[in-house]
Design a protein around this motif. Sequence first.
Motif, short mmCIF file in Angstrom:
data_model
loop_
_atom_site.label_atom_id
_atom_site.label_comp_id
_atom_site.label_asym_id
_atom_site.label_seq_id
_atom_site.Cartn_x
_atom_site.Cartn_y
_atom_site.Cartn_z
N LEU A 1 -119.55 111.06 49.78
CA LEU A 1 -118.33 110.35 49.39
C LEU A 1 -118.51 108.88 49.73
N ASP A 2 -118.31 108.01 48.75
CA ASP A 2 -118.57 106.58 48.93
C ASP A 2 -117.32 105.76 48.63
N LEU A 3 -116.94 104.89 49.59
CA LEU A 3 -115.84 103.95 49.39
C LEU A 3 -116.35 102.56 49.01
N VAL A 4 -117.65 102.42 48.86
CA VAL A 4 -118.30 101.13 48.58
C VAL A 4 -117.83 100.09 49.60
N GLN B 1 -121.02 89.65 52.58
CA GLN B 1 -121.43 90.43 51.41
C GLN B 1 -120.42 90.26 50.28
N SER B 2 -120.89 90.05 49.07
CA SER B 2 -120.01 89.98 47.91
C SER B 2 -119.75 91.39 47.37
N SER B 3 -118.75 91.49 46.50
CA SER B 3 -118.49 92.78 45.86
C SER B 3 -119.70 93.24 45.06
N ALA B 4 -120.36 92.29 44.39
CA ALA B 4 -121.55 92.64 43.60
C ALA B 4 -122.63 93.24 44.49
N GLU B 5 -122.83 92.66 45.66
CA GLU B 5 -123.86 93.18 46.58
C GLU B 5 -123.46 94.53 47.15
N ALA B 6 -122.16 94.72 47.43
CA ALA B 6 -121.69 96.01 47.94
C ALA B 6 -121.89 97.10 46.91
N SER C 1 -124.35 100.48 47.05
CA SER C 1 -123.89 101.84 46.81
C SER C 1 -124.66 102.52 45.69
N LEU C 2 -124.99 101.78 44.65
CA LEU C 2 -125.75 102.38 43.55
C LEU C 2 -127.17 102.73 44.00
N SER D 1 -114.30 100.22 46.09
CA SER D 1 -114.22 101.34 45.13
C SER D 1 -112.83 101.39 44.51
N THR D 2 -112.52 100.40 43.71
CA THR D 2 -111.21 100.31 43.06
C THR D 2 -111.16 101.04 41.71
N ALA D 3 -112.32 101.23 41.09
CA ALA D 3 -112.36 101.77 39.72
C ALA D 3 -113.43 102.87 39.64
N PRO D 4 -113.12 104.08 40.09
CA PRO D 4 -114.13 105.15 40.09
C PRO D 4 -114.84 105.38 38.75
N PRO D 5 -114.15 105.40 37.60
CA PRO D 5 -114.89 105.66 36.36
C PRO D 5 -115.99 104.66 36.08
N VAL D 6 -115.76 103.40 36.41
CA VAL D 6 -116.79 102.37 36.19
C VAL D 6 -117.99 102.64 37.08
N LEU D 7 -117.74 102.94 38.35
CA LEU D 7 -118.82 103.20 39.29
C LEU D 7 -119.56 104.49 38.95
N ILE D 8 -118.82 105.50 38.49
CA ILE D 8 -119.45 106.76 38.09
C ILE D 8 -120.41 106.53 36.94
N ALA D 9 -119.99 105.76 35.96
CA ALA D 9 -120.86 105.47 34.81
C ALA D 9 -122.13 104.76 35.26
N ALA D 10 -121.97 103.77 36.15
CA ALA D 10 -123.14 103.04 36.64
C ALA D 10 -124.08 103.95 37.41
N ALA D 11 -123.51 104.84 38.23
CA ALA D 11 -124.34 105.76 39.01
C ALA D 11 -125.01 106.80 38.11
N ALA D 12 -124.30 107.24 37.08
CA ALA D 12 -124.84 108.27 36.19
C ALA D 12 -126.10 107.81 35.48
N VAL D 13 -126.12 106.56 35.04
CA VAL D 13 -127.29 106.07 34.30
C VAL D 13 -128.45 105.71 35.23
#
Length: 347
Positions: free
Chosen positions: A8-11, A17-22, A26-27, A54-66
């Motif tokens: 389980l990741d809250l990023v 650290q910037s959001s981009a780096e965080a 996580s990825l 981790s404000t937008a799970p669907p976006v992060l899920i898509a990035a992790a999936a690929v």
Amino acid sequence: MTLALSVLDLVPVRTGQSSAEAVSASLALARRADELGYTRYWFAEHHNMPAVASTAPPVLIAAAAVRTDRIRVGSGGVMLPNHAPLVVAEQFAALEALAPGRIDLGIGRAPGSDPVISALLRASGPTSEVDRFEEHLGDIRALAGEGATVTVNTREGLRDYEVRATPAAAGVPELWLLGSSDYSAHLAAKLGLPYVFAHHFSGEGTAAALEIYRREFQPSATLQAPRTFLTLNAVVADTVEEAEARALPALQNMARLRTGTPLRVLDTVEAAEREELDAPSRHVVELMRERWVIGDAATAAAAIRGLAATFGVDEVMVSPGAGSREGEPSDRAVGRDRTLELLADLI
């Protein structure tokens, strides 16, 4: 006893650290979990918190999936009161098309934010109503698959209207009900859904919730027997002393949350060691330390096996809370990565 392990990741976001780096860290961690044989990797939904990206799970899920090959990726969870059911169904139907057979849709009933943020989320468009939670769960299940029939009132009278989240679904995301109260246990049992109690959040009420779920479970078309797992906060390092040090930044930030102290990005380990806490904060840290798994590989493995046996589960989802030391790369999570590596022998 071989366990299935998940993440389980809250990023988390730390000093400097910037959001981009965080997100990059996580990825990279998701890729490592995939390589190590972890079962699933879930992103939480939280809003307007300085140390949580981790404000937008669907976006992060898509990035992790690929970026992964076999691990299941999903939400832990989507907080349904913040979203319109159709939007959730569309997002996760699209994710299922992106990574067929690897998408989990964990749904929770809590807002995952403070009242001001909840109001802002609702102001941006239609969202789910808490008192219609059960109905909207059913809507999502139908819309993400074969679709649903909606009756609308037109000038010509009542008309049935077919609605689908995606034109031709070849599969559907696996729906999990998440909760931190008995309500969710009762509902998951009634609907025949897999269920996860948020043990990592408080560590209290888990046994009672799981007993309700197992006792009341009614088989469904998708699940014939109760299915659940345990969530834990874990910090594992090569030595107990290093694990204790790495746990400090997250423990202290949780103490700030519980005592109403203003939140901030996570400190480095060194800054956390220098922090002077007041008595209430020290008390919270000590209570949470007892509920977290903190130690070297052998200590942590024994604790996790014991908790899995106590709660009768064969899968454990860890939230890796290891902080970072000064000088470590800002786009990597060295301590969290080491936690997953050292626990991988449990798989």
